[in-house]
Design a protein around this motif. Structure first.
Motif, PDB file in Angstrom:
ATOM      1  N   HIS A  37      12.878   0.269   0.005  1.00 25.52           N
ATOM      2  CA  HIS A  37      12.317   1.394   0.801  1.00 25.52           C
ATOM      3  C   HIS A  37      10.950   1.405   1.238  1.00 25.52           C
ATOM      4  O   HIS A  37      10.446   2.031   2.237  1.00 25.52           O
ATOM      5  N   CYS A  38      10.208   0.205   1.019  1.00 27.53           N
ATOM      6  CA  CYS A  38       8.925  -0.076   1.437  1.00 27.53           C
ATOM      7  C   CYS A  38       8.731  -1.207   2.399  1.00 27.53           C
ATOM      8  O   CYS A  38       7.853  -1.123   3.021  1.00 27.53           O
ATOM      9  N   ALA A  39       9.341  -2.268   1.899  1.00 27.66           N
ATOM     10  CA  ALA A  39       9.287  -3.659   2.795  1.00 27.66           C
ATOM     11  C   ALA A  39       9.334  -3.762   4.329  1.00 27.66           C
ATOM     12  O   ALA A  39       8.618  -4.540   4.985  1.00 27.66           O
ATOM     13  N   ALA A  40      10.149  -2.917   4.987  1.00 31.93           N
ATOM     14  CA  ALA A  40      10.522  -2.667   6.083  1.00 31.93           C
ATOM     15  C   ALA A  40       9.061  -2.532   6.873  1.00 31.93           C
ATOM     16  O   ALA A  40       8.620  -3.092   7.974  1.00 31.93           O
ATOM     17  N   CYS A  41       8.345  -1.606   6.229  1.00 37.23           N
ATOM     18  CA  CYS A  41       6.984  -1.401   7.058  1.00 37.23           C
ATOM     19  C   CYS A  41       5.664  -1.931   6.413  1.00 37.23           C
ATOM     20  O   CYS A  41       4.818  -2.577   7.144  1.00 37.23           O
ATOM     21  N   HIS A  42       5.675  -2.139   5.195  1.00 41.68           N
ATOM     22  CA  HIS A  42       4.579  -2.582   4.326  1.00 41.68           C
ATOM     23  C   HIS A  42       4.765  -4.232   4.033  1.00 41.68           C
ATOM     24  O   HIS A  42       3.793  -4.887   3.628  1.00 41.68           O
ATOM     25  N   GLY A  43       5.940  -4.663   4.281  1.00 41.01           N
ATOM     26  CA  GLY A  43       5.992  -6.189   4.385  1.00 41.01           C
ATOM     27  C   GLY A  43       6.608  -6.538   2.978  1.00 41.01           C
ATOM     28  O   GLY A  43       6.378  -6.108   1.773  1.00 41.01           O
ATOM     29  N   ALA A  44       7.771  -7.671   3.172  1.00 42.92           N
ATOM     30  CA  ALA A  44       8.134  -8.240   1.720  1.00 42.92           C
ATOM     31  C   ALA A  44       7.213  -8.648   0.982  1.00 42.92           C
ATOM     32  O   ALA A  44       7.491  -8.970  -0.219  1.00 42.92           O
ATOM     33  N   LYS A  45       6.283  -9.237   1.410  1.00 43.18           N
ATOM     34  CA  LYS A  45       5.118  -9.567   0.461  1.00 43.18           C
ATOM     35  C   LYS A  45       4.064  -8.723   0.375  1.00 43.18           C
ATOM     36  O   LYS A  45       2.811  -9.224  -0.080  1.00 43.18           O
ATOM     37  N   LEU A  46       4.088  -7.504   0.672  1.00 46.17           N
ATOM     38  CA  LEU A  46       3.120  -6.617   0.718  1.00 46.17           C
ATOM     39  C   LEU A  46       2.064  -6.604   1.584  1.00 46.17           C
ATOM     40  O   LEU A  46       0.961  -6.364   1.347  1.00 46.17           O
ATOM     41  N   GLU A  47       2.273  -7.464   2.699  1.00 55.82           N
ATOM     42  CA  GLU A  47       1.132  -7.941   3.527  1.00 55.82           C
ATOM     43  C   GLU A  47       0.822  -6.974   4.744  1.00 55.82           C
ATOM     44  O   GLU A  47      -0.098  -7.006   5.354  1.00 55.82           O
ATOM     45  N   GLY A  48       1.764  -5.854   4.862  1.00 59.30           N
ATOM     46  CA  GLY A  48       1.509  -4.774   5.832  1.00 59.30           C
ATOM     47  C   GLY A  48       1.899  -5.232   7.193  1.00 59.30           C
ATOM     48  O   GLY A  48       2.229  -6.450   7.404  1.00 59.30           O
ATOM     49  N   GLN A  49       1.425  -4.347   8.096  1.00 60.32           N
ATOM     50  CA  GLN A  49       1.619  -4.612   9.495  1.00 60.32           C
ATOM     51  C   GLN A  49       0.510  -5.322  10.335  1.00 60.32           C
ATOM     52  O   GLN A  49      -0.649  -5.130   9.726  1.00 60.32           O
ATOM     53  N   PRO A  50       0.697  -6.318  11.093  1.00 63.31           N
ATOM     54  CA  PRO A  50      -0.337  -6.751  11.910  1.00 63.31           C
ATOM     55  C   PRO A  50      -1.551  -5.680  12.338  1.00 63.31           C
ATOM     56  O   PRO A  50      -1.237  -4.699  12.815  1.00 63.31           O
ATOM     57  N   ASN A  51      -2.815  -6.178  12.276  1.00 63.97           N
ATOM     58  CA  ASN A  51      -3.703  -5.391  12.775  1.00 63.97           C
ATOM     59  C   ASN A  51      -3.658  -3.812  12.318  1.00 63.97           C
ATOM     60  O   ASN A  51      -3.930  -2.700  13.103  1.00 63.97           O
ATOM     61  N   TRP A  52      -3.421  -3.901  11.004  1.00 67.94           N
ATOM     62  CA  TRP A  52      -3.231  -2.358  10.341  1.00 67.94           C
ATOM     63  C   TRP A  52      -4.425  -1.537  10.324  1.00 67.94           C
ATOM     64  O   TRP A  52      -4.327  -0.305  10.131  1.00 67.94           O
ATOM     65  N   GLN A  53      -5.569  -2.038  10.711  1.00 59.59           N
ATOM     66  CA  GLN A  53      -6.833  -1.286  10.644  1.00 59.59           C
ATOM     67  C   GLN A  53      -7.174  -0.715  12.148  1.00 59.59           C
ATOM     68  O   GLN A  53      -7.981   0.331  12.492  1.00 59.59           O
ATOM     69  N   SER A  54      -6.188  -1.156  13.242  1.00 59.74           N
ATOM     70  CA  SER A  54      -6.363  -0.698  14.442  1.00 59.74           C
ATOM     71  C   SER A  54      -5.184   0.102  14.808  1.00 59.74           C
ATOM     72  O   SER A  54      -4.041   0.083  14.709  1.00 59.74           O
ATOM     73  N   PRO A  55      -5.623   1.366  15.526  1.00 58.06           N
ATOM     74  CA  PRO A  55      -4.720   2.458  15.869  1.00 58.06           C
ATOM     75  C   PRO A  55      -3.726   1.786  16.787  1.00 58.06           C
ATOM     76  O   PRO A  55      -3.762   1.107  17.646  1.00 58.06           O
TER      77      PRO A  55
END
Length: 143
Positions: A37-55
């Motif tokens: 339910h979460c890895a598709a967006c938040h990453g398989a290794k919990l790493e998040g999406q690139p540049n997650w602090q930039s809109p």
């Protein structure tokens, strides 16, 4: 912006803290649910999406990491639970827009607790201790 709004949330569930820590079975279940339910967006290794602090061009923020490099561990248990259950925009309010949906009706409360227990189990001791203290303070405010 999100951190300030989330930090100001007054409504929490004080009973949640005793149920957020997980045993090995709960953590393993949470890991499976996270992958589904979460890895598709938040990453398989919990790493998040690139540049997650930039809109993004939409103005919304990418999915943040849930590992120690992100800010998930800055939030108390009640906030994390509500964001997962209700979605970020519903929790933050004030017209905030997010691509993070609420999982109420998809995941039950025990599923959400298991996912959060898995995420918390991956943090180094320093982050776990900080987050535990934030959760303790949250509970004291509601008692």
């Amino acid at each position: 912006m999100f951190g300030v709004a989330a930090a100001g949330l007054a409504w929490t569930w004080p009973w949640l803290a005793d149920r957020m820590e997980g045993d090995d079975v709960t953590i393993a279940r949470g890991e499976t649910l996270y992958a589904e339910h979460c890895a598709a967006c938040h990453g398989a290794k919990l790493e998040g999406q690139p540049n997650w602090q930039s809109p993004l061009p939409s103005g919304r923020l990418p999915a943040p990491p849930h590992d120690a490099s992100g800010h998930t561990w800055h939030h108390p248990d009640g906030v994390l639970f509500r964001i997962t259950r209700e979605g970020t925009a519903a929790v933050v309010g004030g017209g905030y827009e997010s691509d993070m949906p609420g999982f109420e009706g998809i995941l039950d409360d025990e599923d959400i607790r298991a996912i959060l227990a898995f995420i918390k189990s991956t943090w180094p001791e320093r982050e776990r201790a900080y987050q535990a203290e934030m959760s303790r303070r949250e509970r004291e405010k509601t008692q």
